[in-house]
Design an enzyme around this catalytic site. Structure first.
Site, PDB file in Angstrom:
ATOM      1  N   CYS A  74      -2.287   4.952  12.271  1.00 46.81           N
ATOM      2  CA  CYS A  74      -3.378   5.863  12.615  1.00 46.81           C
ATOM      3  C   CYS A  74      -2.995   6.736  13.807  1.00 46.81           C
ATOM      4  O   CYS A  74      -3.437   7.866  13.941  1.00 46.81           O
ATOM      5  CB  CYS A  74      -4.638   5.071  12.925  1.00 46.81           C
ATOM      6  SG  CYS A  74      -4.376   3.799  14.176  1.00 46.81           S
ATOM      7  N   GLU A 115     -12.941   2.277  13.827  1.00 48.78           N
ATOM      8  CA  GLU A 115     -11.638   2.795  14.257  1.00 48.78           C
ATOM      9  C   GLU A 115     -11.029   3.463  13.040  1.00 48.78           C
ATOM     10  O   GLU A 115     -10.644   2.805  12.076  1.00 48.78           O
ATOM     11  CB  GLU A 115     -10.768   1.659  14.792  1.00 48.78           C
ATOM     12  CG  GLU A 115     -11.409   1.020  16.022  1.00 48.78           C
ATOM     13  CD  GLU A 115     -10.528   0.020  16.756  1.00 48.78           C
ATOM     14  OE1 GLU A 115      -9.563  -0.482  16.171  1.00 48.78           O
ATOM     15  OE2 GLU A 115     -10.839  -0.264  17.923  1.00 48.78           O
ATOM     16  N   GLU A 155      -4.869  13.991   7.366  1.00 51.31           N
ATOM     17  CA  GLU A 155      -4.078  12.805   7.681  1.00 51.31           C
ATOM     18  C   GLU A 155      -3.233  12.439   6.458  1.00 51.31           C
ATOM     19  O   GLU A 155      -3.771  12.189   5.381  1.00 51.31           O
ATOM     20  CB  GLU A 155      -4.994  11.626   8.034  1.00 51.31           C
ATOM     21  CG  GLU A 155      -4.200  10.393   8.444  1.00 51.31           C
ATOM     22  CD  GLU A 155      -5.081   9.179   8.712  1.00 51.31           C
ATOM     23  OE1 GLU A 155      -6.008   8.912   7.918  1.00 51.31           O
ATOM     24  OE2 GLU A 155      -4.814   8.481   9.709  1.00 51.31           O
ATOM     25  N   LYS A 167     -12.479  -9.578   6.092  1.00 51.17           N
ATOM     26  CA  LYS A 167     -11.985  -9.114   4.795  1.00 51.17           C
ATOM     27  C   LYS A 167     -10.764  -8.231   5.031  1.00 51.17           C
ATOM     28  O   LYS A 167     -10.877  -7.110   5.514  1.00 51.17           O
ATOM     29  CB  LYS A 167     -13.036  -8.307   4.034  1.00 51.17           C
ATOM     30  CG  LYS A 167     -12.604  -8.114   2.579  1.00 51.17           C
ATOM     31  CD  LYS A 167     -13.244  -6.933   1.891  1.00 51.17           C
ATOM     32  CE  LYS A 167     -12.456  -5.658   2.015  1.00 51.17           C
ATOM     33  NZ  LYS A 167     -11.086  -5.674   1.462  1.00 51.17           N
TER      34      LYS A 167
HETATM   35  P1  NAD Z   1      -9.520   2.164   3.675  1.00 52.23           P
HETATM   36  O1  NAD Z   1     -10.676   2.803   4.339  1.00 52.23           O
HETATM   37  O2  NAD Z   1      -9.190   2.568   2.279  1.00 52.23           O
HETATM   38  O3  NAD Z   1      -9.707   0.580   3.610  1.00 52.23           O
HETATM   39  C1  NAD Z   1      -9.883  -0.200   4.782  1.00 52.23           C
HETATM   40  C2  NAD Z   1     -10.634  -1.455   4.429  1.00 52.23           C
HETATM   41  O4  NAD Z   1     -11.946  -1.117   4.004  1.00 52.23           O
HETATM   42  C3  NAD Z   1     -10.022  -2.263   3.285  1.00 52.23           C
HETATM   43  O5  NAD Z   1     -10.154  -3.631   3.587  1.00 52.23           O
HETATM   44  C4  NAD Z   1     -10.894  -1.868   2.102  1.00 52.23           C
HETATM   45  O6  NAD Z   1     -10.936  -2.841   1.086  1.00 52.23           O
HETATM   46  C5  NAD Z   1     -12.247  -1.724   2.774  1.00 52.23           C
HETATM   47  N1  NAD Z   1     -13.210  -0.877   2.087  1.00 52.23           N
HETATM   48  C6  NAD Z   1     -12.978   0.237   1.342  1.00 52.23           C
HETATM   49  N2  NAD Z   1     -14.142   0.754   0.883  1.00 52.23           N
HETATM   50  C7  NAD Z   1     -15.137  -0.040   1.345  1.00 52.23           C
HETATM   51  C8  NAD Z   1     -16.556  -0.041   1.212  1.00 52.23           C
HETATM   52  N3  NAD Z   1     -17.191   0.894   0.498  1.00 52.23           N
HETATM   53  N4  NAD Z   1     -17.261  -1.013   1.826  1.00 52.23           N
HETATM   54  C9  NAD Z   1     -16.642  -1.965   2.563  1.00 52.23           C
HETATM   55  N5  NAD Z   1     -15.307  -2.033   2.696  1.00 52.23           N
HETATM   56  C10 NAD Z   1     -14.547  -1.075   2.124  1.00 52.23           C
HETATM   57  O7  NAD Z   1      -8.285   2.380   4.655  1.00 52.23           O
HETATM   58  P2  NAD Z   1      -6.758   1.943   4.420  1.00 52.23           P
HETATM   59  O8  NAD Z   1      -6.155   2.867   3.407  1.00 52.23           O
HETATM   60  O9  NAD Z   1      -6.658   0.481   4.210  1.00 52.23           O
HETATM   61  O10 NAD Z   1      -6.141   2.229   5.860  1.00 52.23           O
HETATM   62  C11 NAD Z   1      -5.646   3.457   6.245  1.00 52.23           C
HETATM   63  C12 NAD Z   1      -6.617   4.208   7.134  1.00 52.23           C
HETATM   64  O11 NAD Z   1      -6.948   3.408   8.260  1.00 52.23           O
HETATM   65  C13 NAD Z   1      -6.047   5.485   7.706  1.00 52.23           C
HETATM   66  O12 NAD Z   1      -7.018   6.500   7.656  1.00 52.23           O
HETATM   67  C14 NAD Z   1      -5.755   5.126   9.153  1.00 52.23           C
HETATM   68  O13 NAD Z   1      -5.712   6.198  10.055  1.00 52.23           O
HETATM   69  C15 NAD Z   1      -6.863   4.186   9.451  1.00 52.23           C
HETATM   70  N6  NAD Z   1      -6.512   3.345  10.595  1.00 52.23           N
HETATM   71  C16 NAD Z   1      -7.174   3.527  11.789  1.00 52.23           C
HETATM   72  C17 NAD Z   1      -6.832   2.762  12.893  1.00 52.23           C
HETATM   73  C18 NAD Z   1      -7.529   2.936  14.214  1.00 52.23           C
HETATM   74  O14 NAD Z   1      -7.408   2.051  15.054  1.00 52.23           O
HETATM   75  N7  NAD Z   1      -8.236   4.020  14.434  1.00 52.23           N
HETATM   76  C19 NAD Z   1      -5.817   1.809  12.783  1.00 52.23           C
HETATM   77  C20 NAD Z   1      -5.161   1.667  11.566  1.00 52.23           C
HETATM   78  C21 NAD Z   1      -5.532   2.426  10.463  1.00 52.23           C
END
Ligand code: NAD
Length: 482
Positions: free
Chosen positions: A284, A250, A384, A174
């Protein structure tokens, strides 16, 4: 506008209820693609397809060599379609096209690396004094749900999908709702590459009360790998625990970038720019806290500010653009700009950057922004931001900077710039982080562990660390002598 459906059981399909959503290009602020908007029923269909493909299909049974060949065929097709894949991410989230092309190359490498790694990795044998021996067999875990964020849509999805597939699992991916297109192209190419139906499924939709939560609650799922915000990670870990499903998380970061007096300043300035302004800081691993030793502070700041102001800002589709004039979405733009209000700065001042005040002032962009004099408890230092905003702070001693760098709930990565080998070893050893880069940034060896401590995540992926997560290691004990 082109339409992108779910890809389930080898077919591109509409949502059960026919719902769609637009994908908006943040630079033009116009929809550029129409995408199937899934719900719980679509999630269930995708898991059922992956379950059947795992339980009775050829993929887990065909062996490493045949899977390796199919994975390389997919990588070949991705290379043929590299422009299309890169442009999809640039349209979906405003990433400069040169960086999107780099992400495609890395995504191709994810498939090639894990295809070869899974085939070449040996397992352990344990000769026993009792006249037996034991060995480890790595069986595929089953159905893997992969949930990815919008900042590296193709690259972070393939970082999960490639090892899961190489080890014989089937996958439901997804992508983030803002960036659905590149992985749909990937799934179309997988069908062309000869993937059996149900092996790689892509289902589109939102997270909470939608496709995301339906996938994480499904009892037919064997692994959940998630990249996204720390808060979402906690919700997903709670959902997974109800079915006792292992999760790999992650999550967010607030990387410290430490520059000592003896650093090579040209190199340090170069990486300090890359680490926060690449992909407009929507990374990230961003080096969002910059700690400068007093002796080089003023010279560094002068050079750094000039370099930030010299970045070529523009249309992300233009190959000359180094810094996109648009963040990923209107919602994200509002979140990032909220960090530049007085309360969040906590007395800090904006040295350069801030919102656009020229002809782009009605867009969703924020200039490369450097903040100074912010106290350590200011929101801009602690939280962040996930945007092009760096906070620069002077320090005097090694002990002081290690304490400052470690004073965070995150622990994804840190950078150290010094020409003194002992300082480099000592400080990298003391930093609370999953990855420490010395005199560089963003360089990866896919065999090395990747992940974070604290609120930055649970578990590691990469090389044999991915194998640990995507397989069920089995001990087989055999009698040799009677
Ligand atoms: P997000 O958590 O809002 O969403 C990520 C994914 O999770 C999306 O596909 C979203 O639809 C899904 N999602 C959201 N709520 C959910 C739920 N309740 N159940 C299941 N799925 C759900 O994050 P974002 O805004 O897309 O990405 C940014 C974040 O990702 C930042 O905090 C960044 O640091 C982190 N990030 C971490 C890494 C790493 O490797 N550590 C890499 C890239 C981004």
């Amino acid at each position: 506008m082109e339409y992108f459906g779910h890809v389930i059981d080898g077919q591109e399909v509409a949502s059960v209820d026919g719902a769609t959503m637009p994908s908006v290009d943040p630079y033009t602020r116009e929809p550029w693609a129409t995408v199937a908007l899934g719900g719980a029923e679509d999630a269930a269909r995708a898991v059922a397809a992956a379950r059947a493909a795992f339980d009775s299909g050829p993929w887990p049974r065909m062996g490493f060599e045949k899977r390796q060949a199919i994975l390389h065929r997919l990588a070949d097709l991705m290379e043929e379609h590299a422009d299309e894949l890169a442009l999809a991410d640039t349209h979906d989230m405003g990433k400069p096209i040169t960086q999107a092309r780099h992400d495609v190359a890395r995504s191709v490498w994810n498939f090639r690396f894990f295809a070869d790694h899974a085939r070449m990795t040996s397992s352990e044998a344990y000769p026993m004094d009792s006249g037996h021996h034991a060995f480890t067999q790595y069986d595929p875990a089953g159905v893997v749900v992969a949930i990815s964020p919008w900042n590296f849509p193709l690259m972070l999805s393939t970082w999960k999908v490639a090892p899961a597939l190489a080890w014989g699992n089937t996958v439901v991916l997804k992508p983030a709702e803002d960036t659905p297109v590149s992985v749909t192209i990937l799934a179309r190419l997988a069908v062309e590459a000869g993937f059996p139906p149900g092996v790689l499924n892509v289902v589109h939709g939102y997270g909470p009360d939608s496709v995301g939560s339906a996938l994480t609650a499904n009892p037919d799922v064997d692994r959940i790998t998630f990249t996204g915000e720390s808060g979402t990670g906690k919700i997903i870990a709670a959902a997974a625990s109800r079915n006792l499903v292992p999760v790999s998380l992650e999550l967010g970061g607030k990387g410290a970038n430490i520059v000592f007096d003896d650093a090579d300043l040209d190199n340090a300035v170069h990486w300090a720019i890359e680490s926060i302004f690449r992909n407009a800081g929507q990374v990230c691993l961003a080096g969002s806290r910059l700690y400068l030793q007093r002796g080089i502070h003023d010279e560094f700041m002068a050079r750094y500010t000039a370099a930030a102001e010299a970045l070529v800002v523009g249309d992300p589709k233009d190959p000359a653009t180094q810094f996109s004039a648009a963040l990923a979405s209107e919602e994200h733009f509002r979140k990032v700009t909220a960090f530049l209000d007085e309360a969040s700065l906590g007395g800090g001042r904006v040295v350069t950057g801030g919102r656009f005040t020229d002809d782009r002032s009605d867009g969703w962009g924020v200039r490369p922004t450097i903040v100074a004099d912010a106290p350590e408890d200011a929101r801009v230092v602690r939280e962040e931001i996930f945007g092009p905003v760096v906070v620069a702070t002077p320090f005097d001693t090694e002990d002081e900077v290690v304490a400052l760098a470690n004073d965070t709930r995150y622990g994804l990565n840190a950078m150290v710039f010094t020409e003194n080998l002992s300082t480099a070893h000592r400080v990298s050893g003391r930093l609370k982080a999953g990855t420490v880069w010395v005199n560089c940034f963003f360089i990866r060896d896919l065999r090395a562990p990747f992940g974070g401590v604290g609120d930055s995540g649970v578990g590691r992926e990469g090389g044999t660390f991915s194998r640990e997560f995507f397989t069920e290691p089995k001990a087989v004990v055999m009698q040799i002598t009677r």
